[in-house]
Design an enzyme around this catalytic site. Structure first.
Site: not given
Length: 781
Positions: A360, A362-363, A367, A683, A726
């Site tokens: 996925g 970051p953030g 973790t 896309s 989206k």
């Protein structure tokens, strides 16, 4: 034979032979007086004879050997305590006939004893006699062999003896220069016959040589028969005492301690055998500090590894669900997978631990999810960051022969955990790189393969390491850089972007309490309204995760802490109206849907690393020569999509009333605003085709319609990715209707109603359906 009277000195433990030059100490008063008397007489000669018993202090005639040696005094040195050191040279053998005490010393009447065969023909012609020559060489060889057993004896005598050709002189010289016992020398002295003396001397030499040989053989046999354990014990005690004197730690005691720990270690037999072998090497390496240190480090590492030590997992599914819900909002797919694993473990008691790969942006909490999993399962938690790791030895360890060798990160992680079944997080696995030192991805293949990792080989440990009980969780931002064989070994769970509503929930339930505690602010001192959080999410951050959101909350906390101290405020409330006071002006604004329908302008949807965005595609048609212009920093894929769209529009132009030479007489310019931002992806095909057709036909496009999908030359609509992001972007921009490829309909069904509520999602399979929904019917400019 002439009889001569001369002073007598009785020797204790010493025999003087003719040709012998030797010194001896004189301490008895009678002997000192005899030496002094000899010095006053002509010739300065003494009669020297050995005592039969060296212990007698005042010997009589019967206590002395009758045959002795006449010697000339060469030097006298006076030593302390009334001792004389006399240097004499032996001249000839003699025998005393009378012995008397002449106060204050002994005198004797002596007569010389010549060799009985001294004048024989054999001796006279010895220089030319082969037998005599052979006897000389034999005696010289015996002398050389005898001297070899006495390395401290002066070597210059060997050369001197080898030059003798006279048998008589050779026998006397050899007898005078061999360190035999004084009784053996007395036997030689008393033998008057030269040939008998030769035989006796040869016998004495051969006998001494045989004794030395036998002595050496016995010593060797004794050394071989010394009990090894007793020898080791003696050496160990000596070493222990030496180290105690030096104040150093005892290596032997360390070896004993290691051996005791190894025997108690809960490990396979193969590991114990390897350990005991290394401990044995450790004992014998005490004289090599470098080798000793390497072996010590290896033994300590092996003893610290959790070979068969396991922790007990928690099988309480209800408790696990509570912990996962407490720590994370949403993420239902991850939670369900963990609870399934727990259920299987509870029923089967043992099974292969899954290898999860959380993918996925970051953030998004990948973790922290792993940390919560460890808490829910009651497992030890170990985090290993793989970002930038490019050396295969980081995974498999260095071989012990290298300087500074150490185990790999996997083995070190197990050692840190202290158990063989921890939860091990391999963070940023997509950022592993390779170089000339090896392929790190390939090294991870064995680690993350449940069929192989029960016998994982670390180069440093050199024994199999069981990783089958380890719960591996890996994280990645993208799957594009992970090789297929490695990806095939992991169960991929995608963690998509958070919705605005999810971000608000995360901020209220987790981020704000965390930041308040971090900044030392009590909850009653600072309150952030839900409306303010929504505005932060909408206008101050643009990301897929919540890191930037947490930073903004932290910024509010810092400014509030200053107000509490400077302005003595007891309570601060942050709302939508005063949020700018803490965070400044708004940084982001959503590009809302156009208010009116226009020609050549279509709203597209795109996925970025920070979530979904809307793209407004503009097309202008001008008289020209059929040139196509693409601007807006488009990538190769988008350029190809634009050309494909134009080719499709040209193929259907006739049905929309376009002349055959229309595209040869007009130039088409396609532009996507924000030219500084790179744009690429597959896309936007149907979006650009719709905008082109609208521009060339003059038909308007609905302002509240957005679309995403790839186009083929024949007008088919192909599926795309990032549907959730989206649709979120379309919803935030105020779009009412979204066109998505029909093959993405299953992705739409998996979305929560929170995302799809208020949107009309229309699946399309061909370009004709797209145009039917997008173009305003009957309206042209």
């Amino acid at each position: 034979m002439n009889e001569i009277s001369m002073p007598v000195v009785a020797l204790r433990g010493l025999t003087i032979l003719p040709e012998m030059v030797v010194h001896f100490d004189v301490s008895r008063e009678c002997s000192i007086n005899a030496v002094n008397a000899a010095m006053e007489e002509e010739g300065q000669k003494l009669f020297l004879t050995a005592q039969k018993d060296p212990e007698i202090d005042m010997p009589e005639a019967e206590d002395l050997h009758k045959i002795g040696c006449v010697a000339v005094i060469k030097q006298i040195i006076k030593l302390p305590k009334n001792i004389l050191r006399v240097l004499v040279a032996g001249e000839c053998r003699a025998e005393f006939t009378e012995f008397e005490m002449t106060d204050p010393y002994y005198r004797a009447i002596i007569c010389e004893l010549p060799d009985e065969n001294q004048l024989s023909d054999l001796v006279a012609v010895q220089a030319d006699n082969p037998k005599i020559q052979g006897m000389c060489r034999s005696l010289q060889e015996l002398y050389n062999n005898f001297i070899m057993w006495h390395p401290k004896y002066p070597r210059d005598m060997v050369k001197q003896i080898s030059e003798y050709r006279d048998l008589h002189k050779l026998v006397d010289a050899v007898a005078a220069n061999v360190p035999l016992h004084y009784t053996d020398l007395q036997d030689i002295l008393e033998e008057r016959d030269l040939m008998e003396r030769y035989d006796l001397l040869s016998y004495k030499l051969v006998h001494e040589i045989q004794v030395m040989n036998i002595k050496e053989e016995i010593q060797n046999k004794v050394k071989e028969r010394v009990d090894k354990h007793q020898r080791d014990y003696i050496l160990r005690e000596q070493l222990k005492l030496i180290r105690e004197e030096l104040g150093e730690e005892s290596t032997v005691s360390d070896a004993d301690e290691f051996k005791e720990k190894a025997e108690k270690l809960n490990a396979p037999e193969e590991v114990k055998e390897k350990l005991l072998k290394e401990i044995s090497r450790f004992r014998s390496s005490m004289n090599s500090p470098a080798e000793n240190g390497v072996i010590r480090t290896y033994i300590e590492t092996m003893l610290e590894m959790p070979w068969d030590t396991m922790s007990e997992d928690c099988h309480d599914i209800v408790r696990a669900r509570e912990i996962l819900d407490r720590d994370h909002y949403g993420l239902e797919q991850v939670k369900e997978r963990v609870l399934e694993f727990l259920a299987v473990r509870a029923l089967a008691e043992k099974g292969n631990s899954p290898i999860l790969c959380l993918v996925g942006p970051p953030g998004t909490g990948k973790t922290s999810i792993a940390r919560s999993l460890a808490t829910a399962l009651d497992k030890k938690y170990v985090r290993i960051s793989l970002g930038g790791v490019r050396d295969e030895a980081e995974i498999r360890g260095h071989r012990k022969t290298y300087v500074g060798a150490m185990p790999g990160r996997i083995a070190n992680g197990l050692k840190t955990a202290g158990v063989k079944n921890p939860l091990m997080l391999l963070d940023e696995i997509d950022k592993v790189s390779n170089d000339y030192k090896g392929d790190t991805f390939s090294a991870l293949l064995e680690v993350l393969d449940s069929e192989q990792n029960n016998k994982f080989r670390d180069h440093y440990l050199e024994v199999p390491l069981d990783l089958s009980e380890v719960f591996f969780v890996t994280t990645a931002n993208t799957l594009q850089t992970i090789p297929g064989p490695l990806l095939d070994r992991m169960e991929v769970i995608e963690i998509s972007s958070y919705t605005d509503n999810e971000k608000v929930h995360i901020a209220v339930d987790h981020l704000i309490p965390k930041q308040l505690k971090k900044h030392g602010i009590k909850p009653e001192q600072l309150t952030i309204s839900k409306g303010a959080v929504e505005k932060i999410v909408r206008n101050y951050t643009r990301e897929a995760g919540v890191r930037q959101l947490e930073r903004k909350v932290g910024e509010i906390c810092r400014k509030s802490a200053r107000e509490i101290l400077e302005d003595k405020k007891n309570r601060i409330r942050v709302t939508e109206t005063n949020l700018h006071k803490y965070l400044g002006k708004e940084k982001y604004q959503y590009q809302m849907a156009n208010e009116t329908d226009e020609v050549g302008i279509v709203r597209g949807l795109a996925w970025t690393s920070v979530g979904g965005v809307t793209l407004q595609i503009e097309v202008n048609v001008m008289p020209g020569k059929g040139q196509i212009t693409l601007t807006g920093k488009l990538g190769d894929v988008m350029k190809e999509s634009a050309r494909t769209g134009i080719s499709y529009i040209r193929s259907i132009g006739e049905s929309y009333g376009l002349e055959e030479d229309y595209f040869e007489k007009h130039d088409i310019h396609i532009h996507i605003p924000e030219g500084a931002v790179p744009k690429d992806g597959p896309s936007a095909g149907i979006t650009m085709a719709t905008a082109i057709l609208s521009a060339v036909t003059g038909r308007k496009v609905h302002a509240d319609v957005a679309m995403t999908g790839e186009i083929t030359l024949r007008g088919r609509v192909l599926p795309i990715g990032g549907v959730k992001e989206k649709l979120l972007a379309a919803k935030n921009a105020g779009i009412q209707k979204v066109l998505v490829p029909v093959e993405n309909e299953r992705d739409v069904k998996e979305l929560s109603t929170e995302i799809t509520r208020g949107l009309e999602i229309v699946p399309v399979s061909r370009m004709e359906e797209v145009l039917e929904h997008a173009l305003v019917k009957g309206e042209t400019e």
